[in-house]
Design a protein around this motif. Structure first.
Motif, PDB file in Angstrom:
ATOM      1  N   ASP A   6       0.850  -1.160   0.079  1.00 35.43           N
ATOM      2  CA  ASP A   6       0.069  -0.011  -0.048  1.00 35.43           C
ATOM      3  C   ASP A   6       0.802   1.272   0.000  1.00 35.43           C
ATOM      4  O   ASP A   6       1.414   1.571   0.978  1.00 35.43           O
ATOM      5  CB  ASP A   6      -0.876  -0.102   1.136  1.00 35.43           C
ATOM      6  CG  ASP A   6      -1.823   1.011   1.326  1.00 35.43           C
ATOM      7  OD1 ASP A   6      -1.756   2.228   0.530  1.00 35.43           O
ATOM      8  OD2 ASP A   6      -3.088   0.928   1.883  1.00 35.43           O
ATOM      9  N   GLN A   7       0.604   1.833  -1.051  1.00 34.39           N
ATOM     10  CA  GLN A   7       1.815   3.231  -1.406  1.00 34.39           C
ATOM     11  C   GLN A   7       1.658   4.327  -0.432  1.00 34.39           C
ATOM     12  O   GLN A   7       2.252   5.242  -0.108  1.00 34.39           O
ATOM     13  CB  GLN A   7       1.960   3.417  -2.699  1.00 34.39           C
ATOM     14  CG  GLN A   7       2.621   2.382  -3.602  1.00 34.39           C
ATOM     15  CD  GLN A   7       4.060   2.187  -3.161  1.00 34.39           C
ATOM     16  OE1 GLN A   7       4.787   3.051  -2.796  1.00 34.39           O
ATOM     17  NE2 GLN A   7       4.414   0.717  -3.030  1.00 34.39           N
ATOM     18  N   ASP A   8       0.313   4.281  -0.344  1.00 32.72           N
ATOM     19  CA  ASP A   8      -0.498   5.552   0.648  1.00 32.72           C
ATOM     20  C   ASP A   8      -0.019   5.128   2.257  1.00 32.72           C
ATOM     21  O   ASP A   8       0.320   6.289   2.880  1.00 32.72           O
ATOM     22  CB  ASP A   8      -1.856   5.191   0.699  1.00 32.72           C
ATOM     23  CG  ASP A   8      -2.226   5.786  -0.710  1.00 32.72           C
ATOM     24  OD1 ASP A   8      -1.636   6.608  -1.273  1.00 32.72           O
ATOM     25  OD2 ASP A   8      -3.620   5.504  -1.178  1.00 32.72           O
ATOM     26  N   ARG A   9       0.449   4.072   2.674  1.00 31.87           N
ATOM     27  CA  ARG A   9       0.730   3.662   4.016  1.00 31.87           C
ATOM     28  C   ARG A   9       2.311   3.580   4.132  1.00 31.87           C
ATOM     29  O   ARG A   9       2.673   3.907   5.115  1.00 31.87           O
ATOM     30  CB  ARG A   9       0.332   2.446   4.502  1.00 31.87           C
ATOM     31  CG  ARG A   9      -1.286   2.512   4.733  1.00 31.87           C
ATOM     32  CD  ARG A   9      -1.973   1.212   5.403  1.00 31.87           C
ATOM     33  NE  ARG A   9      -1.579   1.150   6.646  1.00 31.87           N
ATOM     34  CZ  ARG A   9      -2.357   0.621   7.651  1.00 31.87           C
ATOM     35  NH1 ARG A   9      -3.196  -0.403   7.086  1.00 31.87           N
ATOM     36  NH2 ARG A   9      -2.093   0.676   8.958  1.00 31.87           N
ATOM     37  N   CYS A  10       2.953   3.219   3.123  1.00 33.10           N
ATOM     38  CA  CYS A  10       4.505   2.885   2.973  1.00 33.10           C
ATOM     39  C   CYS A  10       5.080   4.393   3.241  1.00 33.10           C
ATOM     40  O   CYS A  10       4.772   5.482   2.669  1.00 33.10           O
ATOM     41  CB  CYS A  10       4.737   2.563   1.615  1.00 33.10           C
ATOM     42  SG  CYS A  10       6.605   2.162   1.424  1.00 33.10           S
ATOM     43  N   GLN A  11       5.871   4.197   4.237  1.00 31.36           N
ATOM     44  CA  GLN A  11       6.964   5.575   4.521  1.00 31.36           C
ATOM     45  C   GLN A  11       7.980   5.744   4.238  1.00 31.36           C
ATOM     46  O   GLN A  11       9.061   6.356   4.562  1.00 31.36           O
ATOM     47  CB  GLN A  11       6.605   5.792   6.100  1.00 31.36           C
ATOM     48  CG  GLN A  11       5.459   6.053   6.485  1.00 31.36           C
ATOM     49  CD  GLN A  11       4.689   7.531   5.920  1.00 31.36           C
ATOM     50  OE1 GLN A  11       5.192   8.483   5.911  1.00 31.36           O
ATOM     51  NE2 GLN A  11       3.590   7.079   5.274  1.00 31.36           N
ATOM     52  N   HIS A  32       9.930   4.224  -1.130  1.00 30.19           N
ATOM     53  CA  HIS A  32       8.695   3.629  -1.117  1.00 30.19           C
ATOM     54  C   HIS A  32       8.973   2.197  -1.871  1.00 30.19           C
ATOM     55  O   HIS A  32       9.955   1.937  -2.930  1.00 30.19           O
ATOM     56  CB  HIS A  32       7.438   4.182  -1.950  1.00 30.19           C
ATOM     57  CG  HIS A  32       7.291   5.131  -1.307  1.00 30.19           C
ATOM     58  ND1 HIS A  32       7.592   6.629  -1.529  1.00 30.19           N
ATOM     59  CD2 HIS A  32       6.361   5.575  -0.140  1.00 30.19           C
ATOM     60  CE1 HIS A  32       6.926   7.502  -0.724  1.00 30.19           C
ATOM     61  NE2 HIS A  32       6.297   6.691   0.307  1.00 30.19           N
ATOM     62  N   CYS A  58       7.081  -4.604   8.795  1.00 32.94           N
ATOM     63  CA  CYS A  58       6.602  -3.231   8.406  1.00 32.94           C
ATOM     64  C   CYS A  58       6.160  -2.364   9.278  1.00 32.94           C
ATOM     65  O   CYS A  58       4.924  -2.790   9.843  1.00 32.94           O
ATOM     66  CB  CYS A  58       5.674  -3.499   7.255  1.00 32.94           C
ATOM     67  SG  CYS A  58       5.392  -1.832   6.388  1.00 32.94           S
ATOM     68  N   GLU A  60       4.781   0.372   9.214  1.00 33.63           N
ATOM     69  CA  GLU A  60       3.523   0.984   8.668  1.00 33.63           C
ATOM     70  C   GLU A  60       2.204  -0.001   8.377  1.00 33.63           C
ATOM     71  O   GLU A  60       1.038   0.364   7.792  1.00 33.63           O
ATOM     72  CB  GLU A  60       3.782   2.001   7.707  1.00 33.63           C
ATOM     73  CG  GLU A  60       4.754   2.901   7.731  1.00 33.63           C
ATOM     74  CD  GLU A  60       4.423   3.795   8.908  1.00 33.63           C
ATOM     75  OE1 GLU A  60       3.337   4.255   9.262  1.00 33.63           O
ATOM     76  OE2 GLU A  60       5.318   4.358   9.706  1.00 33.63           O
ATOM     77  N   GLN A  61       2.736  -1.362   8.406  1.00 29.08           N
ATOM     78  CA  GLN A  61       1.778  -2.427   8.163  1.00 29.08           C
ATOM     79  C   GLN A  61       1.294  -2.150   6.710  1.00 29.08           C
ATOM     80  O   GLN A  61       0.030  -2.345   6.390  1.00 29.08           O
ATOM     81  CB  GLN A  61       0.601  -2.571   9.101  1.00 29.08           C
ATOM     82  CG  GLN A  61       1.132  -2.789  10.584  1.00 29.08           C
ATOM     83  CD  GLN A  61      -0.156  -2.886  11.516  1.00 29.08           C
ATOM     84  OE1 GLN A  61      -1.013  -2.389  11.559  1.00 29.08           O
ATOM     85  NE2 GLN A  61       0.269  -3.710  12.553  1.00 29.08           N
ATOM     86  N   ALA A  62       2.189  -1.767   5.927  1.00 33.01           N
ATOM     87  CA  ALA A  62       1.562  -1.719   4.263  1.00 33.01           C
ATOM     88  C   ALA A  62       1.915  -2.783   3.491  1.00 33.01           C
ATOM     89  O   ALA A  62       1.336  -2.783   2.353  1.00 33.01           O
ATOM     90  CB  ALA A  62       2.616  -0.444   3.778  1.00 33.01           C
ATOM     91  N   THR A  64       0.554  -6.478   2.384  1.00 28.89           N
ATOM     92  CA  THR A  64      -0.274  -7.417   3.050  1.00 28.89           C
ATOM     93  C   THR A  64      -0.210  -8.594   1.977  1.00 28.89           C
ATOM     94  O   THR A  64       0.323  -8.506   0.691  1.00 28.89           O
ATOM     95  CB  THR A  64      -1.776  -7.161   3.105  1.00 28.89           C
ATOM     96  OG1 THR A  64      -2.008  -6.331   1.647  1.00 28.89           O
ATOM     97  CG2 THR A  64      -2.064  -6.047   3.918  1.00 28.89           C
TER      98      THR A  64
END
Length: 73
Positions: A6-11, A32, A58, A60-62, A64
């Motif tokens: 999930d690129q929105d969650r990945c920091q 990312h 991870c 950010e739990q990005a 799954t």
């Protein structure tokens, strides 16, 4: 099996490609992540365990893992 990042969650912490550089790589200058292999076998227990370890690390739990029937097509 599909591995989703999930690129929105990945920091961009980079733990995924630090742990498994054969499976993940940075996809931009911010760190990312992207998942490398295509056409994975859902029956590959070793691969599943490796990806599960990365997912668990991870912050950010990005990451799954989708093991649904639709993901195996």
């Amino acid at each position: 099996m599909k591995v989703l990042v999930d690129q929105d969650r990945c920091q961009g912490h980079g733990r995924c490609y630090a742990i498994e550089p054969d499976l993940f790589e940075p996809v931009d200058d911010d760190g990312h992540s992207g998942f490398l292999p295509d056409g994975l076998s859902a029956n590959d227990a070793d691969l599943l365990a490796r990806v599960a370890e990365v997912s668990a690390n991870c912050p950010e739990q990005a990451i799954t893992i989708d093991e649904s029937e639709s993901a195996q097509r």
